[in-house]
Design a protein around this motif. Structure first.
Motif, PDB file in Angstrom:
ATOM      1  N   MET A 172       0.848  -1.185   0.000  1.00 32.86           N
ATOM      2  CA  MET A 172       0.000   0.000   0.000  1.00 32.86           C
ATOM      3  C   MET A 172       0.893   1.247   0.000  1.00 32.86           C
ATOM      4  O   MET A 172       1.815   1.355   0.787  1.00 32.86           O
ATOM      5  N   SER A 173       0.611   2.152  -0.912  1.00 29.25           N
ATOM      6  CA  SER A 173       1.462   3.340  -1.016  1.00 29.25           C
ATOM      7  C   SER A 173       1.069   4.387   0.024  1.00 29.25           C
ATOM      8  O   SER A 173      -0.060   4.439   0.490  1.00 29.25           O
ATOM      9  N   MET A 174       2.060   5.184   0.397  1.00 35.12           N
ATOM     10  CA  MET A 174       1.823   6.241   1.370  1.00 35.12           C
ATOM     11  C   MET A 174       1.844   7.588   0.670  1.00 35.12           C
ATOM     12  O   MET A 174       2.470   7.745  -0.371  1.00 35.12           O
ATOM     13  N   GLU A 175       1.151   8.534   1.247  1.00 33.12           N
ATOM     14  CA  GLU A 175       1.200   9.899   0.744  1.00 33.12           C
ATOM     15  C   GLU A 175       2.355  10.600   1.456  1.00 33.12           C
ATOM     16  O   GLU A 175       2.441  10.592   2.675  1.00 33.12           O
ATOM     17  N   VAL A 176       3.255  11.160   0.697  1.00 32.06           N
ATOM     18  CA  VAL A 176       4.451  11.788   1.247  1.00 32.06           C
ATOM     19  C   VAL A 176       4.144  13.229   1.640  1.00 32.06           C
ATOM     20  O   VAL A 176       3.722  14.025   0.806  1.00 32.06           O
ATOM     21  N   SER A 177       4.367  13.529   2.914  1.00 29.83           N
ATOM     22  CA  SER A 177       4.133  14.885   3.412  1.00 29.83           C
ATOM     23  C   SER A 177       5.448  15.647   3.506  1.00 29.83           C
ATOM     24  O   SER A 177       6.531  15.069   3.377  1.00 29.83           O
ATOM     25  N   GLN A 178       5.348  16.934   3.778  1.00 28.15           N
ATOM     26  CA  GLN A 178       6.554  17.737   3.976  1.00 28.15           C
ATOM     27  C   GLN A 178       7.325  17.213   5.187  1.00 28.15           C
ATOM     28  O   GLN A 178       8.550  17.216   5.196  1.00 28.15           O
ATOM     29  N   VAL A 179       6.613  16.727   6.198  1.00 27.11           N
ATOM     30  CA  VAL A 179       7.261  16.155   7.383  1.00 27.11           C
ATOM     31  C   VAL A 179       8.088  14.932   6.987  1.00 27.11           C
ATOM     32  O   VAL A 179       9.231  14.780   7.437  1.00 27.11           O
ATOM     33  N   ASN A 180       7.543  14.066   6.123  1.00 28.41           N
ATOM     34  CA  ASN A 180       8.286  12.893   5.646  1.00 28.41           C
ATOM     35  C   ASN A 180       9.562  13.322   4.932  1.00 28.41           C
ATOM     36  O   ASN A 180      10.626  12.733   5.129  1.00 28.41           O
ATOM     37  N   LYS A 181       9.456  14.351   4.102  1.00 29.83           N
ATOM     38  CA  LYS A 181      10.627  14.843   3.372  1.00 29.83           C
ATOM     39  C   LYS A 181      11.685  15.387   4.328  1.00 29.83           C
ATOM     40  O   LYS A 181      12.874  15.106   4.168  1.00 29.83           O
ATOM     41  N   LEU A 182      11.255  16.141   5.330  1.00 25.11           N
ATOM     42  CA  LEU A 182      12.203  16.714   6.291  1.00 25.11           C
ATOM     43  C   LEU A 182      12.862  15.630   7.135  1.00 25.11           C
ATOM     44  O   LEU A 182      14.055  15.703   7.427  1.00 25.11           O
ATOM     45  N   GLU A 183      12.087  14.611   7.521  1.00 24.62           N
ATOM     46  CA  GLU A 183      12.657  13.495   8.289  1.00 24.62           C
ATOM     47  C   GLU A 183      13.706  12.757   7.458  1.00 24.62           C
ATOM     48  O   GLU A 183      14.770  12.405   7.966  1.00 24.62           O
ATOM     49  N   LEU A 184      13.403  12.526   6.198  1.00 23.72           N
ATOM     50  CA  LEU A 184      14.363  11.858   5.332  1.00 23.72           C
ATOM     51  C   LEU A 184      15.602  12.735   5.143  1.00 23.72           C
ATOM     52  O   LEU A 184      16.729  12.233   5.165  1.00 23.72           O
ATOM     53  N   ALA A 185      15.407  14.030   4.991  1.00 26.15           N
ATOM     54  CA  ALA A 185      16.541  14.948   4.852  1.00 26.15           C
ATOM     55  C   ALA A 185      17.439  14.881   6.088  1.00 26.15           C
ATOM     56  O   ALA A 185      18.668  14.851   5.970  1.00 26.15           O
ATOM     57  N   GLU A 186      16.840  14.822   7.278  1.00 24.05           N
ATOM     58  CA  GLU A 186      17.624  14.708   8.510  1.00 24.05           C
ATOM     59  C   GLU A 186      18.429  13.414   8.541  1.00 24.05           C
ATOM     60  O   GLU A 186      19.597  13.404   8.926  1.00 24.05           O
ATOM     61  N   LYS A 187      17.801  12.316   8.143  1.00 21.08           N
ATOM     62  CA  LYS A 187      18.507  11.026   8.091  1.00 21.08           C
ATOM     63  C   LYS A 187      19.664  11.089   7.101  1.00 21.08           C
ATOM     64  O   LYS A 187      20.756  10.598   7.382  1.00 21.08           O
ATOM     65  N   LEU A 188      19.410  11.672   5.944  1.00 18.49           N
ATOM     66  CA  LEU A 188      20.459  11.788   4.930  1.00 18.49           C
ATOM     67  C   LEU A 188      21.620  12.647   5.432  1.00 18.49           C
ATOM     68  O   LEU A 188      22.776  12.300   5.209  1.00 18.49           O
ATOM     69  N   GLU A 189      21.314  13.739   6.103  1.00 15.13           N
ATOM     70  CA  GLU A 189      22.368  14.586   6.665  1.00 15.13           C
ATOM     71  C   GLU A 189      23.206  13.803   7.672  1.00 15.13           C
ATOM     72  O   GLU A 189      24.436  13.896   7.672  1.00 15.13           O
ATOM     73  N   SER A 190      22.530  13.038   8.524  1.00 15.91           N
ATOM     74  CA  SER A 190      23.249  12.225   9.514  1.00 15.91           C
ATOM     75  C   SER A 190      24.141  11.203   8.829  1.00 15.91           C
ATOM     76  O   SER A 190      25.279  10.983   9.238  1.00 15.91           O
ATOM     77  N   TYR A 191      23.626  10.587   7.790  1.00 18.09           N
ATOM     78  CA  TYR A 191      24.392   9.590   7.052  1.00 18.09           C
ATOM     79  C   TYR A 191      25.602  10.219   6.359  1.00 18.09           C
ATOM     80  O   TYR A 191      26.732   9.740   6.499  1.00 18.09           O
ATOM     81  N   LEU A 192      25.376  11.288   5.628  1.00 20.99           N
ATOM     82  CA  LEU A 192      26.456  11.915   4.869  1.00 20.99           C
ATOM     83  C   LEU A 192      27.525  12.524   5.772  1.00 20.99           C
ATOM     84  O   LEU A 192      28.679  12.658   5.367  1.00 20.99           O
ATOM     85  N   SER A 193      27.155  12.861   7.002  1.00 20.92           N
ATOM     86  CA  SER A 193      28.136  13.415   7.944  1.00 20.92           C
ATOM     87  C   SER A 193      28.802  12.326   8.790  1.00 20.92           C
ATOM     88  O   SER A 193      29.638  12.622   9.636  1.00 20.92           O
ATOM     89  N   GLY A 194      28.404  11.061   8.575  1.00 23.36           N
ATOM     90  CA  GLY A 194      29.034   9.942   9.266  1.00 23.36           C
ATOM     91  C   GLY A 194      28.447   9.607  10.627  1.00 23.36           C
ATOM     92  O   GLY A 194      28.990   8.775  11.350  1.00 23.36           O
ATOM     93  N   LYS A 195      27.307  10.206  10.965  1.00 21.45           N
ATOM     94  CA  LYS A 195      26.689   9.936  12.273  1.00 21.45           C
ATOM     95  C   LYS A 195      25.945   8.600  12.295  1.00 21.45           C
ATOM     96  O   LYS A 195      25.795   8.002  13.343  1.00 21.45           O
TER      97      LYS A 195
END
Length: 89
Positions: free
Chosen positions: A1-24
């Motif tokens: 079942m597909s989910m509707e992507v909200s701005q909150v979902n995008k920001l959460e993913l951005a935070e995860k990506l920042e943590s990953y790219l910075s080595g956290k």
């Protein structure tokens, strides 16, 4: 079942990506997060969701030592991170 992507979902993913790219967080942690969302992807994402879903599948493909060492991971996910944070698509 597909989910509707909200701005909150995008920001959460951005935070995860920042943590990953910075080595956290490591490859396994970011891949696990991406895999947990992948089953909810639509067959055809809307224009506003394309960057989010592209980020998810790019993480799954590029989050490993080999791609990290050749710089693909940082380059491609860095570009997607900018788009996620900018609210573009």
């Amino acid at each position: 079942m597909s989910m509707e992507v909200s701005q909150v979902n995008k920001l959460e993913l951005a935070e995860k990506l920042e943590s990953y790219l910075s080595g956290k967080i490591d490859h396994d942690a970011i891949k696990s997060h991406a895999w947990s969302l992948s089953d909810a992807s639509p067959k055809e994402p809307s224009e506003t969701e394309k960057v989010f879903w592209s980020s998810i599948f790019t993480i799954i493909h590029l989050a490993d030592d080999e791609h990290w060492k050749d710089g693909c991971t940082q380059r491609d996910l860095g570009e997607l991170l900018i788009q996620l944070k900018g609210g573009n698509s």
